[in-house]
Design a protein around this motif. Sequence first.
Motif, PDB file in Angstrom:
ATOM      1  N   PRO A  77      28.887  11.646 -42.278  1.00 35.98           N
ATOM      2  CA  PRO A  77      29.707  10.416 -42.283  1.00 35.98           C
ATOM      3  C   PRO A  77      29.474   9.523 -41.064  1.00 35.98           C
ATOM      4  CG  PRO A  77      31.022  12.340 -42.843  1.00 35.98           C
ATOM      5  CD  PRO A  77      29.721  12.860 -42.332  1.00 35.98           C
ATOM      6  N   ASP A  78      28.804  10.032 -40.033  1.00 35.06           N
ATOM      7  CA  ASP A  78      28.524   9.224 -38.840  1.00 35.06           C
ATOM      8  C   ASP A  78      27.287   8.347 -38.992  1.00 35.06           C
ATOM      9  OD1 ASP A  78      30.668  10.213 -37.291  1.00 35.06           O
ATOM     10  OD2 ASP A  78      29.539  12.058 -36.909  1.00 35.06           O
ATOM     11  N   ASP A  79      26.612   8.417 -40.150  1.00 34.44           N
ATOM     12  CA  ASP A  79      25.368   7.672 -40.360  1.00 34.44           C
ATOM     13  C   ASP A  79      25.688   6.203 -40.672  1.00 34.44           C
ATOM     14  OD1 ASP A  79      22.906   6.655 -41.151  1.00 34.44           O
ATOM     15  OD2 ASP A  79      22.274   8.532 -42.068  1.00 34.44           O
ATOM     16  N   ASP A  80      25.782   5.386 -39.629  1.00 35.51           N
ATOM     17  CA  ASP A  80      26.143   3.974 -39.807  1.00 35.51           C
ATOM     18  C   ASP A  80      25.083   3.185 -40.567  1.00 35.51           C
ATOM     19  OD1 ASP A  80      28.519   4.351 -38.523  1.00 35.51           O
ATOM     20  OD2 ASP A  80      27.900   3.481 -36.609  1.00 35.51           O
ATOM     21  N   ASN A  81      23.808   3.521 -40.372  1.00 32.67           N
ATOM     22  CA  ASN A  81      22.746   2.798 -41.080  1.00 32.67           C
ATOM     23  C   ASN A  81      22.854   2.996 -42.589  1.00 32.67           C
ATOM     24  OD1 ASN A  81      21.520   1.708 -38.794  1.00 32.67           O
ATOM     25  ND2 ASN A  81      20.268   3.530 -38.465  1.00 32.67           N
ATOM     26  N   ALA A  82      23.127   4.250 -43.000  1.00 31.89           N
ATOM     27  CA  ALA A  82      23.301   4.535 -44.420  1.00 31.89           C
ATOM     28  C   ALA A  82      24.516   3.800 -44.970  1.00 31.89           C
ATOM     29  CB  ALA A  82      23.437   6.038 -44.639  1.00 31.89           C
ATOM     30  N   PHE A  83      25.596   3.796 -44.197  1.00 30.25           N
ATOM     31  CA  PHE A  83      26.826   3.118 -44.609  1.00 30.25           C
ATOM     32  C   PHE A  83      26.576   1.634 -44.853  1.00 30.25           C
ATOM     33  CE2 PHE A  83      30.504   0.539 -43.437  1.00 30.25           C
ATOM     34  CZ  PHE A  83      31.490   1.052 -44.261  1.00 30.25           C
ATOM     35  N   LEU A  84      25.895   0.975 -43.928  1.00 31.82           N
ATOM     36  CA  LEU A  84      25.664  -0.472 -44.041  1.00 31.82           C
ATOM     37  C   LEU A  84      24.784  -0.815 -45.244  1.00 31.82           C
ATOM     38  CD1 LEU A  84      25.180  -1.363 -40.270  1.00 31.82           C
ATOM     39  CD2 LEU A  84      27.076  -2.071 -41.749  1.00 31.82           C
ATOM     40  N   ARG A  85      23.874   0.094 -45.616  1.00 32.68           N
ATOM     41  CA  ARG A  85      23.000  -0.193 -46.758  1.00 32.68           C
ATOM     42  C   ARG A  85      23.755  -0.126 -48.080  1.00 32.68           C
ATOM     43  NH1 ARG A  85      17.363  -0.362 -48.049  1.00 32.68           N
ATOM     44  NH2 ARG A  85      17.128  -0.081 -50.299  1.00 32.68           N
ATOM     45  N   THR A 124      33.720  -9.251 -42.918  1.00 32.48           N
ATOM     46  CA  THR A 124      34.518  -8.015 -42.959  1.00 32.48           C
ATOM     47  C   THR A 124      33.812  -6.891 -42.203  1.00 32.48           C
ATOM     48  OG1 THR A 124      35.503  -8.606 -45.093  1.00 32.48           O
ATOM     49  CG2 THR A 124      35.524  -6.279 -44.490  1.00 32.48           C
ATOM     50  N   LEU A 125      32.500  -6.763 -42.409  1.00 29.71           N
ATOM     51  CA  LEU A 125      31.735  -5.703 -41.749  1.00 29.71           C
ATOM     52  C   LEU A 125      31.668  -5.927 -40.240  1.00 29.71           C
ATOM     53  CD1 LEU A 125      28.813  -5.208 -44.300  1.00 29.71           C
ATOM     54  CD2 LEU A 125      30.757  -3.689 -43.889  1.00 29.71           C
ATOM     55  N   GLU A 126      31.611  -7.188 -39.823  1.00 26.38           N
ATOM     56  CA  GLU A 126      31.593  -7.480 -38.384  1.00 26.38           C
ATOM     57  C   GLU A 126      32.913  -7.048 -37.736  1.00 26.38           C
ATOM     58  OE1 GLU A 126      30.916 -11.294 -35.362  1.00 26.38           O
ATOM     59  OE2 GLU A 126      30.582 -11.524 -37.521  1.00 26.38           O
ATOM     60  N   LYS A 127      34.017  -7.335 -38.414  1.00 29.10           N
ATOM     61  CA  LYS A 127      35.330  -6.929 -37.891  1.00 29.10           C
ATOM     62  C   LYS A 127      35.470  -5.401 -37.906  1.00 29.10           C
ATOM     63  CE  LYS A 127      37.550 -11.228 -39.317  1.00 29.10           C
ATOM     64  NZ  LYS A 127      38.434 -11.881 -40.312  1.00 29.10           N
ATOM     65  N   LEU A 128      34.918  -4.787 -38.942  1.00 26.47           N
ATOM     66  CA  LEU A 128      34.955  -3.320 -39.022  1.00 26.47           C
ATOM     67  C   LEU A 128      34.159  -2.710 -37.868  1.00 26.47           C
ATOM     68  CD1 LEU A 128      35.756  -0.794 -40.771  1.00 26.47           C
ATOM     69  CD2 LEU A 128      33.483  -1.010 -41.825  1.00 26.47           C
ATOM     70  N   ALA A 129      33.002  -3.289 -37.561  1.00 26.08           N
ATOM     71  CA  ALA A 129      32.158  -2.779 -36.477  1.00 26.08           C
ATOM     72  C   ALA A 129      32.859  -2.917 -35.130  1.00 26.08           C
ATOM     73  CB  ALA A 129      30.821  -3.521 -36.462  1.00 26.08           C
ATOM     74  N   THR A 130      33.523  -4.036 -34.937  1.00 26.52           N
ATOM     75  CA  THR A 130      34.265  -4.258 -33.680  1.00 26.52           C
ATOM     76  C   THR A 130      35.381  -3.221 -33.534  1.00 26.52           C
ATOM     77  OG1 THR A 130      33.801  -6.631 -33.798  1.00 26.52           O
ATOM     78  CG2 THR A 130      35.589  -5.939 -32.344  1.00 26.52           C
ATOM     79  N   TRP A 131      36.076  -2.970 -34.641  1.00 26.13           N
ATOM     80  CA  TRP A 131      37.176  -1.996 -34.628  1.00 26.13           C
ATOM     81  C   TRP A 131      36.638  -0.568 -34.387  1.00 26.13           C
ATOM     82  CZ3 TRP A 131      42.151  -2.110 -33.940  1.00 26.13           C
ATOM     83  CH2 TRP A 131      42.943  -1.010 -34.307  1.00 26.13           C
ATOM     84  N   ALA A 132      35.515  -0.242 -35.034  1.00 25.75           N
ATOM     85  CA  ALA A 132      34.920   1.092 -34.854  1.00 25.75           C
ATOM     86  C   ALA A 132      34.466   1.300 -33.413  1.00 25.75           C
ATOM     87  CB  ALA A 132      33.728   1.254 -35.806  1.00 25.75           C
ATOM     88  N   LEU A 133      33.918   0.254 -32.810  1.00 30.32           N
ATOM     89  CA  LEU A 133      33.479   0.338 -31.411  1.00 30.32           C
ATOM     90  C   LEU A 133      34.677   0.564 -30.492  1.00 30.32           C
ATOM     91  CD1 LEU A 133      30.926   0.053 -29.599  1.00 30.32           C
ATOM     92  CD2 LEU A 133      31.506  -2.376 -29.364  1.00 30.32           C
ATOM     93  N   GLN A 185      34.353   5.380 -32.891  1.00 32.02           N
ATOM     94  CA  GLN A 185      34.090   6.177 -34.081  1.00 32.02           C
ATOM     95  C   GLN A 185      33.067   5.469 -34.963  1.00 32.02           C
ATOM     96  OE1 GLN A 185      38.147   6.746 -35.700  1.00 32.02           O
ATOM     97  NE2 GLN A 185      37.890   8.924 -35.238  1.00 32.02           N
ATOM     98  N   GLY A 186      32.549   6.198 -35.968  1.00 42.70           N
ATOM     99  CA  GLY A 186      31.605   5.601 -36.901  1.00 42.70           C
ATOM    100  C   GLY A 186      32.288   4.647 -37.859  1.00 42.70           C
ATOM    101  N   LEU A 187      31.505   3.775 -38.484  1.00 45.04           N
ATOM    102  CA  LEU A 187      32.052   2.768 -39.396  1.00 45.04           C
ATOM    103  C   LEU A 187      32.800   3.415 -40.561  1.00 45.04           C
ATOM    104  CD1 LEU A 187      28.917   0.404 -39.569  1.00 45.04           C
ATOM    105  CD2 LEU A 187      31.050  -0.021 -38.329  1.00 45.04           C
ATOM    106  N   TYR A 188      32.223   4.452 -41.126  1.00 40.87           N
ATOM    107  CA  TYR A 188      32.842   5.096 -42.286  1.00 40.87           C
ATOM    108  C   TYR A 188      34.190   5.708 -41.926  1.00 40.87           C
ATOM    109  CZ  TYR A 188      33.346   8.237 -46.298  1.00 40.87           C
ATOM    110  OH  TYR A 188      33.815   8.891 -47.407  1.00 40.87           O
TER     111      TYR A 188
END
Length: 449
Positions: A174-182, A195-204, A208-211
């Motif tokens: 579940p930590d594979d952010d590249n797979a998640f984004l694809r 939405t993904l940009e806001k998710l990335a900011t929140w994950a940072l 934690q990972g995006l997923y």
Amino acid sequence: QYEMVKMLTLPEGKFTVVGDDDQSIYAWRGARPENLAQLQEDWPTLKVVKLEQNYRSTGRILKAANTVIANNPHEFEKSLWSDYGYGEPIRFSALRDEEAETEWIASDIFHRRLQQGLQWKDFAVLYRGNFQSRILEMKLQSLSIPYKVSGGKSFFSRSEIKDLMCYLRLLVNPDDDNAFLRIINTPRREIGPATLEKLATWALKREQGLYHVCDDFALSEVMNPKAAEKLQKFKAWLDAKRQFCFGQNSLQAVQELITDMDYEGWLMQNASSPRIGEKNIENIWQLVRSIERMLEKQEDEEEGASDLESVIKKLVLLDMLEQQQEEDDSDRVQLMTLHASKGLEFPHVYMMGVEEEFLPHRTSIEEDNIVEERRLMYVGITRARETLAMTQALTRKQYGERIDTTASRFVDEMPQDDIDYLGIGIQKDEAKEAEVAEASIANLRALLD
């Protein structure tokens, strides 16, 4: 083109043409071997120079090629010859099914390289259609044999395979952010870049990972609540699949992963044509069948135990190895169709699927157009410089059913004394096998020394 050349050379008619009617394999691109016959009518003083000495292949390979092509009508008779010696017998191996066929080819390449101190690029595997390479690629990867697919995409580089592999990667990691984004928006889930940009900011911020943060309670405070709900829904769905995947019905879970998101419909909708869409769908189910075979093999080797997670990790590793191989183009086994092989040559050649309805192709049989298929066989045979091996899978899975196959009629047209028949129903030469084993051990010792 012929008419243009005819006009350009008049009235003197002085020109030189080079051609080989036995290698005319592109009728669907407009190639017409009949043009050679027309030459003598349009230029009665035509002088024919036959280039019959071959500087590529052994005498046995050329004899086989000459014998096969002699069954076609010719305007200009010729017979290739070589002063490279007679060479090794041509091997024809009949295997249980396509799985055993590819296993034999991959293992034979591996052992021959070891026995004879060869390079990977000395080997080529030729086939009638690109789809035949799928299982072979898996086998080569399992033996860490580097390869290159010419004239077509490799299996793991196909977009639909990359998508499904990313779903599988995310299941085990579940930590594979590249797979998640694809795959977060494949198929489309209306989750946009903002939405993904806001998710990335929140994950940072959460480190934690995006997923992992897709179902955070506070996510709706940093983005549109509807967008947060879609992310939460996606994570809940994939979490459920993860639990199901690593239970008793793991293969069924992978199948349902594909059907739940209507991935087949997505592929058809985004394909350039219905035919391409159907091929893409066949590819993803080919990957599922590969997973099934790997699970079955695991059960046999580990006495009833099967673990989808380890199978997926192995597939991910194979995918990574292929990406590394693509960066290193120096020494790899060449995989290509018979059409793409024209004009090339290799020390050691394997021809896969030398069977009726493959070579000759079913369409050619139905249209009673065997002559061009025979020329294709001739091209395949004459790609080999030193050794030639042909294979037949005695049964193949087609359209969901397993059917029996028949060896190509072109094998019967070859000189039988020059063929070593191997595989099912053929008695093994134990003395020869012992000799091969000793040669392998000797080469291993030489490598270690």
